[in-house]
Write a protein that holds these residues in place. Structure first.
Motif, PDB file in Angstrom:
ATOM      1  N   THR A 385       1.043  -1.190   0.365  1.00 49.85           N
ATOM      2  CA  THR A 385       0.148   0.005   0.167  1.00 49.85           C
ATOM      3  C   THR A 385       1.035   1.285  -0.284  1.00 49.85           C
ATOM      4  OG1 THR A 385      -0.073   0.251   2.455  1.00 49.85           O
ATOM      5  CG2 THR A 385      -2.027  -1.392   1.208  1.00 49.85           C
ATOM      6  N   GLY A 386       2.449   1.260   0.127  1.00 49.57           N
ATOM      7  CA  GLY A 386       3.174   2.035  -0.086  1.00 49.57           C
ATOM      8  C   GLY A 386       3.124   4.051  -1.023  1.00 49.57           C
ATOM      9  N   ALA A 387       2.336   2.990  -2.077  1.00 50.41           N
ATOM     10  CA  ALA A 387       2.573   4.071  -3.391  1.00 50.41           C
ATOM     11  C   ALA A 387       0.921   4.374  -3.456  1.00 50.41           C
ATOM     12  CB  ALA A 387       2.942   3.146  -4.869  1.00 50.41           C
ATOM     13  N   ILE A 388       0.101   3.700  -2.373  1.00 54.48           N
ATOM     14  CA  ILE A 388      -1.651   4.498  -2.445  1.00 54.48           C
ATOM     15  C   ILE A 388      -2.258   5.986  -2.424  1.00 54.48           C
ATOM     16  CG2 ILE A 388      -3.688   3.474  -1.822  1.00 54.48           C
ATOM     17  CD1 ILE A 388      -3.465   0.794  -1.860  1.00 54.48           C
ATOM     18  N   PRO A 389      -1.058   6.347  -0.967  1.00 53.16           N
ATOM     19  CA  PRO A 389      -1.317   7.624  -0.788  1.00 53.16           C
ATOM     20  C   PRO A 389      -0.675   8.335  -1.510  1.00 53.16           C
ATOM     21  CG  PRO A 389      -0.775   6.138   1.561  1.00 53.16           C
ATOM     22  CD  PRO A 389      -0.683   5.204  -0.041  1.00 53.16           C
ATOM     23  N   PHE A 390       0.393   8.418  -2.628  1.00 55.44           N
ATOM     24  CA  PHE A 390       0.691   8.922  -2.902  1.00 55.44           C
ATOM     25  C   PHE A 390      -0.229   9.547  -4.696  1.00 55.44           C
ATOM     26  CE2 PHE A 390       4.578   7.882  -1.113  1.00 55.44           C
ATOM     27  CZ  PHE A 390       5.699   9.084  -0.815  1.00 55.44           C
ATOM     28  N   ILE A 391      -0.514   8.375  -4.910  1.00 57.36           N
ATOM     29  CA  ILE A 391      -1.704   8.358  -6.593  1.00 57.36           C
ATOM     30  C   ILE A 391      -2.540   9.279  -5.692  1.00 57.36           C
ATOM     31  CG2 ILE A 391      -3.555   6.606  -7.273  1.00 57.36           C
ATOM     32  CD1 ILE A 391      -1.560   4.098  -7.459  1.00 57.36           C
ATOM     33  N   LEU A 392      -3.524   9.299  -4.518  1.00 58.78           N
ATOM     34  CA  LEU A 392      -4.134  10.114  -3.959  1.00 58.78           C
ATOM     35  C   LEU A 392      -4.123  11.286  -4.142  1.00 58.78           C
ATOM     36  CD1 LEU A 392      -7.566   9.681  -2.635  1.00 58.78           C
ATOM     37  CD2 LEU A 392      -6.389   9.196  -0.068  1.00 58.78           C
ATOM     38  N   ALA A 393      -3.024  11.890  -3.348  1.00 57.11           N
ATOM     39  CA  ALA A 393      -2.425  13.021  -3.394  1.00 57.11           C
ATOM     40  C   ALA A 393      -2.477  13.950  -4.617  1.00 57.11           C
ATOM     41  CB  ALA A 393      -1.094  13.355  -2.874  1.00 57.11           C
ATOM     42  N   ALA A 394      -1.690  12.617  -5.515  1.00 57.16           N
ATOM     43  CA  ALA A 394      -2.181  13.197  -7.148  1.00 57.16           C
ATOM     44  C   ALA A 394      -3.204  13.776  -7.366  1.00 57.16           C
ATOM     45  CB  ALA A 394      -1.595  12.410  -8.397  1.00 57.16           C
ATOM     46  N   PHE A 395      -4.207  12.708  -7.939  1.00 55.46           N
ATOM     47  CA  PHE A 395      -5.749  12.795  -7.572  1.00 55.46           C
ATOM     48  C   PHE A 395      -6.126  14.723  -7.150  1.00 55.46           C
ATOM     49  CE2 PHE A 395      -5.818   8.454  -9.140  1.00 55.46           C
ATOM     50  CZ  PHE A 395      -6.410   8.993 -10.560  1.00 55.46           C
ATOM     51  N   CYS A 396      -5.761  14.249  -5.599  1.00 51.46           N
ATOM     52  CA  CYS A 396      -5.714  16.107  -4.965  1.00 51.46           C
ATOM     53  C   CYS A 396      -5.507  16.959  -5.638  1.00 51.46           C
ATOM     54  CB  CYS A 396      -5.659  16.038  -3.977  1.00 51.46           C
ATOM     55  SG  CYS A 396      -6.647  14.486  -2.583  1.00 51.46           S
ATOM     56  N   LEU A 397      -4.293  16.884  -5.633  1.00 50.60           N
ATOM     57  CA  LEU A 397      -3.065  18.220  -6.424  1.00 50.60           C
ATOM     58  C   LEU A 397      -4.450  18.044  -7.621  1.00 50.60           C
ATOM     59  CD1 LEU A 397      -1.010  20.113  -7.300  1.00 50.60           C
ATOM     60  CD2 LEU A 397       0.484  18.235  -8.527  1.00 50.60           C
ATOM     61  N   LEU A 398      -4.486  17.668  -8.580  1.00 53.24           N
ATOM     62  CA  LEU A 398      -5.517  18.060 -10.133  1.00 53.24           C
ATOM     63  C   LEU A 398      -6.980  18.492  -9.377  1.00 53.24           C
ATOM     64  CD1 LEU A 398      -5.947  17.283 -12.829  1.00 53.24           C
ATOM     65  CD2 LEU A 398      -6.973  15.223 -12.669  1.00 53.24           C
ATOM     66  N   THR A 399      -7.116  17.862  -8.405  1.00 55.88           N
ATOM     67  CA  THR A 399      -8.595  18.730  -8.333  1.00 55.88           C
ATOM     68  C   THR A 399      -7.954  20.236  -7.912  1.00 55.88           C
ATOM     69  OG1 THR A 399      -9.622  16.835  -7.344  1.00 55.88           O
ATOM     70  CG2 THR A 399     -10.357  19.295  -6.430  1.00 55.88           C
ATOM     71  N   VAL A 400      -7.408  20.185  -6.650  1.00 59.64           N
ATOM     72  CA  VAL A 400      -6.587  21.553  -6.704  1.00 59.64           C
ATOM     73  C   VAL A 400      -5.766  22.615  -8.130  1.00 59.64           C
ATOM     74  CG1 VAL A 400      -5.221  23.091  -5.825  1.00 59.64           C
ATOM     75  CG2 VAL A 400      -5.284  21.162  -4.188  1.00 59.64           C
ATOM     76  N   VAL A 401      -5.490  22.425  -8.994  1.00 56.41           N
ATOM     77  CA  VAL A 401      -4.894  23.133 -10.035  1.00 56.41           C
ATOM     78  C   VAL A 401      -6.917  23.118 -10.768  1.00 56.41           C
ATOM     79  CG1 VAL A 401      -4.392  22.356 -12.553  1.00 56.41           C
ATOM     80  CG2 VAL A 401      -2.930  21.968 -10.241  1.00 56.41           C
ATOM     81  N   CYS A 402      -7.436  22.274 -11.096  1.00 50.86           N
ATOM     82  CA  CYS A 402      -8.753  22.998 -11.249  1.00 50.86           C
ATOM     83  C   CYS A 402      -9.748  23.726 -10.988  1.00 50.86           C
ATOM     84  CB  CYS A 402      -9.521  21.422 -12.203  1.00 50.86           C
ATOM     85  SG  CYS A 402      -8.570  20.089 -13.240  1.00 50.86           S
ATOM     86  N   THR A 403     -10.206  23.972  -9.461  1.00 49.84           N
ATOM     87  CA  THR A 403     -10.709  24.426  -8.581  1.00 49.84           C
ATOM     88  C   THR A 403     -10.081  26.108  -8.981  1.00 49.84           C
ATOM     89  OG1 THR A 403     -10.832  22.586  -7.186  1.00 49.84           O
ATOM     90  CG2 THR A 403     -11.567  24.481  -6.841  1.00 49.84           C
ATOM     91  N   VAL A 404      -8.991  26.140  -8.873  1.00 45.45           N
ATOM     92  CA  VAL A 404      -7.867  27.082  -8.935  1.00 45.45           C
ATOM     93  C   VAL A 404      -8.680  27.937 -10.101  1.00 45.45           C
ATOM     94  CG1 VAL A 404      -5.761  28.637  -9.221  1.00 45.45           C
ATOM     95  CG2 VAL A 404      -6.688  27.034  -7.374  1.00 45.45           C
ATOM     96  N   THR A 405      -8.462  26.755 -11.519  1.00 47.34           N
ATOM     97  CA  THR A 405      -8.951  27.159 -12.724  1.00 47.34           C
ATOM     98  C   THR A 405     -10.430  28.371 -13.229  1.00 47.34           C
ATOM     99  OG1 THR A 405      -7.208  25.782 -13.343  1.00 47.34           O
ATOM    100  CG2 THR A 405      -9.067  26.615 -15.284  1.00 47.34           C
ATOM    101  N   LEU A 406     -11.283  27.043 -12.281  1.00 48.20           N
ATOM    102  CA  LEU A 406     -12.312  27.395 -12.717  1.00 48.20           C
ATOM    103  C   LEU A 406     -12.802  28.429 -12.378  1.00 48.20           C
ATOM    104  CD1 LEU A 406     -14.962  26.336 -13.751  1.00 48.20           C
ATOM    105  CD2 LEU A 406     -15.714  25.280 -11.829  1.00 48.20           C
ATOM    106  N   HIS A 407     -14.022  29.596 -12.613  1.00 53.41           N
ATOM    107  CA  HIS A 407     -14.516  30.459 -11.469  1.00 53.41           C
ATOM    108  C   HIS A 407     -15.487  30.439 -10.699  1.00 53.41           C
ATOM    109  CE1 HIS A 407     -13.123  33.683 -14.868  1.00 53.41           C
ATOM    110  NE2 HIS A 407     -12.904  32.248 -15.849  1.00 53.41           N
ATOM    111  N   GLU A 408     -15.878  30.944  -9.603  1.00 54.48           N
ATOM    112  CA  GLU A 408     -16.863  30.889  -8.418  1.00 54.48           C
ATOM    113  C   GLU A 408     -18.226  31.355  -9.453  1.00 54.48           C
ATOM    114  OE1 GLU A 408     -18.386  29.508  -5.689  1.00 54.48           O
ATOM    115  OE2 GLU A 408     -16.310  30.167  -5.180  1.00 54.48           O
ATOM    116  N   THR A 409     -18.621  29.569  -8.610  1.00 54.24           N
ATOM    117  CA  THR A 409     -19.919  30.448  -9.048  1.00 54.24           C
ATOM    118  C   THR A 409     -21.206  30.131  -8.406  1.00 54.24           C
ATOM    119  OG1 THR A 409     -20.400  27.648  -8.675  1.00 54.24           O
ATOM    120  CG2 THR A 409     -19.184  28.138 -10.147  1.00 54.24           C
TER     121      THR A 409
END
Length: 438
Positions: A385-409
C-alpha cells in the motif's frame, strides 16, 4: 402551490431518491468487498477474487456516464421529473434481480455475467438520477442553493448507512455461513420496498420553475455541451475526480484491506456505518458553508487535507484505529470536497443543457470511484500500500489545479444564460441582485 412547499417537496424527494439509489448502488459496493468474491468468484485465489469482484463493481461506474447522457438528454428536452421516475424504477428492479441471481457454484460463468449485466443497469440508472435530483432542488431554490442541492449528495452516505446496516443486521441474524449461502440476498430484495416509498414521494413534486420558464428547447443538449462548454466540462471532471477516488478508497477498498490487516469485518462495517451517518451532517454543513464563502475555497481546503490524510490512513487501519480513520476521512474531510459539487455542477451550464452537462461532468469524475479500488488492489498485490497515498495525493493536486482555474459559481443565476451560451461556463447574475457577472 407555494414555492416554499414545492422546494421542501423537491428537497425531500431528491434526498429520499438519492438514499434509495445509493442504498442499491453502494449495497453492491459493500457486498463486492465482503461477499461477492466468495459467492460469484469462488474458483479464484482470494486476492484475485477480490480484484475480480472490484472489477464488476467498476462496471457500474463505467456505465454511469451513459446514464448521464441518456437521461440528461431527455431530461433537458422533456423535463427533470419524468426522468427521475424512470431512473428510480430501473434501479429498484435491477437490485431486486441481483438478489435472485444464482451463484457460481450453481450455474458457473453465467452467474458473474448476470451480475455484470445488472451492475451496468444500476450504473445507467444512478448516472441519470443524480443530475435530475440535484436540479430538482437547485432549480426550485431561490437562495442558499448550496444547502438545498447538497441534500442529494447527503443521500449517498445515508444510503451507505442503510446498506451496511442491512448487510450487518442480516449477517448477525443468520450467522456467517447462512449469510454467504443466502442471507446476502435479503438486503437486495428489500430494495423493492424502498422503491415503492420513493416513487410515492417523487410523484408529488412538480417540474422545476426554471425548466418550465425556458422558452428555447434545443434538440441536442450533448452537442451544446461538447461544442460550447468543452473547457468547463473538462474542468468539472477534474474538480470532482479526487472526491470520488477518496470516496471509494474510504468506503470500498478500506473494507477489504481492513479485513486483510486483521480487523474484524463487523468492526469495519460498524465504523463505516458510523462515519457514513456523520458524513450526512458534514456534507450539508460544508455545502451551507460554500453558500457563504464560495464553492472553490471549501473544495480547495478539502482537497489539500485529503492529500495529507492519505499518508496516515493505512497506518491508522493497520493499528486498529479504523473508526478514527473513517470518521476523519469520510465524515470530516471528504464532505468538504464532495458536498459543494451538487450546486457547483448545476451552476456551470445553461438550462437547455444543464441536466446533460452536470450529469456528464459528475459521472465522468465518478469513474474515479469505480476504478480506484481496482487500481489500488492491483497496486497492493504488486507492491503493497506504500504507493497508494501518493496516487491519492496526485488526484487531489489535479482537483486543486482545476478548482483554481474554474471561476467561482456560488453567486450565479440559473436563469441568466448569456455567458453560458457564449461557452464561458458561467451564468450571468441578475442585475437586480448582484449587478455583474459572477
Amino acid at each position: 402551490m407555494a414555492p416554499t412547499t414545492q422546494l421542501r417537496r423537491a428537497v425531500a424527494s431528491s434526498f429520499l431518491g438519492s438514499v434509495i439509489e445509493y442504498y442499491d448502488f453502494l449495497l453492491y459496493a459493500t457486498a463486492s468487498a465482503v461477499v461477492f468474491n466468495k459467492v460469484f468468484f469462488s474458483s479464484l485465489d482470494p486476492l484475485v477474487g477480490t480484484i475480480a469482484s472490484f472489477g464488476t463493481f467498476a462496471t457500474g461506474y463505467l456505465a454511469r456516464p451513459i446514464g448521464g447522457i441518456l437521461f440528461g438528454h431527455f431530461g433537458d428536452l422533456l423535463g427533470r421529473k419524468k426522468m427521475l421516475v424512470l431512473t428510480m424504477g430501473l434501479m429498484g428492479v435491477a437490485s431486486f434481480l441481483i438478489g435472485l441471481l444464482p451463484t457460481y457454484a450453481q450455474v458457473g460463468w453465467l452467474a458473474p455475467a448476470g451480475l455484470v449485466l445488472l451492475r451496468v443497469v444500476q450504473g445507467i440508472s444512478v448516472g441519470g438520477e443524480w443530475g435530475g435530483a440535484v436540479l430538482m432542488s437547485a432549480e426550485h431554490a431561490t437562495s442558499r442553493r448550496g444547502l438545498w442541492a447538497s441534500f442529494t449528495n447527503a443521500g449517498a452516505p445515508c444510503g451507505m448507512v442503510l446498506s451496511t446496516a442491512a448487510l450487518t443486521g442480516t449477517a448477525a441474524l443468520v450467522g456467517e455461513q447462512a449469510f454467504l449461502d443466502w442471507g446476502w440476498r435479503v438486503p437486495f430484495l428489500l430494495s423493492v420496498v424502498l422503491l415503492g416509498i420513493g416513487l410515492f414521494v417523487r410523484m408529488k413534486v412538480e417540474e422545476t420553475p426554471v425548466f418550465k420558464a425556458e422558452r428555447k428547447r434545443g434538440s441536442m443538449p450533448l452537442v451544446d455541451v461538447l461544442r460550447n462548454h468543452p473547457r468547463t466540462l473538462l474542468l468539472s471532471i477534474g474538480v470532482g475526480l479526487s472526491a470520488f477516488v477518496a470516496q471509494s478508497t474510504l468506503t470500498t477498498f478500506v473494507l477489504a484491506y481492513g479485513v486483510q490487516a486483521g480487523n474484524s469485518r463487523q468492526m469495519i462495517l460498524n465504523a463505516l456505518t458510523l462515519s457514513s451517518a456523520l458524513a450526512v451532517i458534514g456534507i450539508i454543513g460544508w455545502s451551507a458553508t460554500s453558500d457563504r464563502f464560495g464553492r472553490r475555497p471549501v473544495v480547495l481546503v478539502g482537497a489539500v487535507l485529503m492529500a495529507a490524510f492519505g499518508f496516515v490512513l493505512f497506518p491508522l487501519v493497520d493499528n486498529g484505529f479504523v473508526v478514527i480513520a473513517l470518521v476523519l476521512g469520510q465524515a470530516v474531510i471528504h464532505p468538504m470536497m464532495y458536498g459543494p459539487l451538487a450546486a457547483l455542477y448545476s451552476e456551470l451550464f445553461n438550462t437547455g443543457s444543464r441536466y446533460t452537462g452536470a450529469s456528464l461532468g459528475y459521472q465522468m469524475a465518478g469513474l474515479g470511484a469505480g476504478l480506484a479500488p481496482l487500481l489500488f488492489a492491483q497496486v497492493q498485490k504488486s507492491s503493497g500500500t506504500g504507493a497508494i497515498p501518493f496516487i491519492l495525493a496526485a488526484f487531489c493536486l489535479l482537483t486543486v489545479v482545476c478548482t483554481v482555474t474554474l471561476h467561482e459559481t456560488s453567486r450565479t443565476s440559473l436563469t441568466g444564460d448569456r455567458n453560458a451560451e457564449r461557452g464561458t461556463g458561467q451564468l450571468a447574475a441578475p442585475p437586480s441582485t448582484h449587478g455583474a457577472d459572477a
